[in-house]
Write a protein that holds these residues in place. Structure first.
Motif, short mmCIF file in Angstrom:
data_model
loop_
_atom_site.label_atom_id
_atom_site.label_comp_id
_atom_site.label_asym_id
_atom_site.label_seq_id
_atom_site.Cartn_x
_atom_site.Cartn_y
_atom_site.Cartn_z
N PHE A 437 0.84 -1.20 0.00
CA PHE A 437 0.00 0.00 0.00
C PHE A 437 0.88 1.25 0.00
N PRO A 438 0.64 2.25 -0.82
CA PRO A 438 -0.52 2.33 -1.72
C PRO A 438 -0.22 1.89 -3.16
N SER A 439 1.08 1.85 -3.51
CA SER A 439 1.37 1.57 -4.93
C SER A 439 2.54 0.61 -5.11
N GLY A 440 2.80 -0.20 -4.08
CA GLY A 440 3.91 -1.14 -4.20
C GLY A 440 3.55 -2.33 -5.06
N ARG A 441 4.60 -3.08 -5.46
CA ARG A 441 4.38 -4.25 -6.31
C ARG A 441 5.47 -5.27 -6.02
#
Length: 465
Positions: A437-441
């Motif tokens: 969160f919010p944009s990790g991968r």
């Protein structure tokens, strides 16, 4: 019974608190007897230091060396020249061979590569009269002629014996020389400055030198004469000096007797940590890392924080490095089998790569089979059993501990019927999911099905309310 293989005044020594000597030893750990150094009023012996001409250069290693790199190059050059000359510095008389019962006979003595670093102690004066006439040692006169100068010091045997098992045995072994007032040491000229610093330390618990090369010289002397407190003191000072790749490698390549000493362990641990941190991303320093010696590669591969795509990449790197450094197959197999294989975490390699290990000619077949079987058994365990195995072995073997891979390992179960298919498991810890969160991968390692490569990706989607 006391263990006299330890420094009696060493604060780092582990003692039984119930011992009657414990409090006395602890309180004496910082005692300063510097006032008694080389003072006849506080001495019971005379130490005669015979200084031999160095085989290469009669000057201390640290003289002219302003950096650790200079020190290392100088010592390496001296070792290579001495090895080339194959000269034994000193042949002791038959009745002077024994400082303790474990010293080998001179007939069995084989000069080592580090012969220039082996201080030799004598405990008797040269034979005279009938004793000299009956001596079969024809090299005595030749040895005497190699002495370039002599230094004489007044010493206190209780102080030296308390600091060093070497001197303790010398002064208390019950032999004739233990009762003599004069004791003789023979050293190389390159060791003179370090020995004088060491003797002064045994009285005052401090050193007057601060440069890294000089500290290393004293550390080597302290190892030879078994002064653990001085080794610990030098190790602490060296740890406080900013480390470089050159100095870290030098600390890891000290003679084995030094490396095995507990007093130097914090220094070698710091050197390993420095190299592991500096070369955390081996792809960024690939050319530099490829030129590192074996000790440096071992330090890097021991780290859990190694930033690599997968353990497959670690395996490929190790093969590339060992093929570059060891062109001969026999040497490669020896280094891989005894030093590097234990640092590759085979359980986290893909099955496709493990198959290649079995057919890799660089590994001994029996070694490769054992490593692959061990990895496959681990993969077959349930996740909770894998975590237990990793925790149980973490203190002595990091084989089952997962690194910080860029691509996470997956477990793949393949089926051929009723049609070719597979089930892929990607395990993430709670904190790893939180970090999405919010944009990790997070990406998984590749897996194959039907000849095609695939991977999984985990990321966070925020829905619109």
């Amino acid at each position: 019974m006391k263990d006299f293989n330890s420094d009696l005044f060493d604060p780092g020594m582990v003692m039984d608190s119930s011992s009657s000597d414990y409090s006395r030893s602890a309180s004496s750990s910082d005692a300063d007897f510097g006032f008694a150094f080389n003072d006849s009023n506080f001495s019971d012996r005379i130490l005669r230091i015979e200084i031999m001409g160095d085989p290469v250069e009669a000057r201390p290693d640290s003289e002219g060396c302003t950096t650790i790199a200079d020190w290392a190059r100088h010592r390496k050059r001296r070792r290579e020249d001495i090895k080339k000359d194959n000269v034994v510095d000193l042949t002791l008389l038959p009745d002077e061979q024994i400082l303790n019962e474990n010293q080998p006979d001179m007939d069995d003595f084989v000069p080592s590569e580090n012969q220039d670093e082996d201080a030799v102690a004598m405990v008797e004066e040269p034979p005279s009269g009938d004793e000299a006439a009956n001596s079969n040692d024809s090299n005595w006169n030749m040895d005497c002629s190699a002495v370039v100068r002599v230094r004489t010091l007044h010493i206190s045997s209780p102080i030296l014996a308390a600091k060093s098992p070497f001197f303790y045995k010398l002064f208390s072994n019950g032999m004739r020389e233990s009762e003599q007032r004069h004791v003789t040491l023979r050293i190389n000229a390159s060791e003179e400055a370090a020995l004088m610093e060491l003797l002064n330390f045994m009285y005052s618990n401090t050193l007057s030198i601060t440069s890294p090369p000089a500290l290393l010289d004293v550390l080597m002397a302290a190892d030879k004469f078994e002064v653990a407190s001085c080794m610990r003191y030098c190790s602490r000072l060296l740890r406080n000096i900013p480390m470089t790749p050159e100095s870290a490698l030098l600390y890891l390549e000290l003679p084995s007797s030094v490396l095995m000493a507990d007093a130097v362990q914090p220094l070698t641990d710091a050197a390993k940590q420095y190299l592991a941190s500096r070369y955390k991303d081996i792809t960024k320093f690939q050319e530099e890392v490829m030129g590192l010696p074996l000790a440096g590669i071992e330090a890097i591969l021991s780290s859990d924080e190694l930033q690599v795509a997968s353990e497959d990449a670690v395996y490929d790197f190790v093969l590339k490095w060992v093929r570059t450094q060891y062109p001969k197959l026999e040497e490669r197999r020896e280094v891989l089998g005894t030093r590097l294989a234990r640092l590759i975490r085979f359980p986290y390699m893909t099955c496709r790569k493990l198959k290649k290990v079995l057919t890799c000619n660089d590994f001994d077949h029996d070694v490769a089979s054992k490593l692959v079987l061990e990895a496959l058994f681990f993969k077959a365990e349930a996740p909770h059993r894998q975590r237990i195995l990793a925790a149980e072995s973490a203190s002595f073997n990091r084989l089952f501990v997962e690194r910080a891979y860029k691509y996470r390992p997956v477990k793949v179960v393949e089926f051929e019927l009723p049609r070719q298919q597979c089930v892929v498991y990607l395990d993430l810890k709670r904190e790893e999911c939180t970090n999405l969160f919010p944009s990790g991968r997070v990406y998984s390692q590749a897996f194959h099905l039907g000849g095609q490569g695939f991977f999984l990706s985990a990321h966070c989607n925020r829905g619109i309310c």
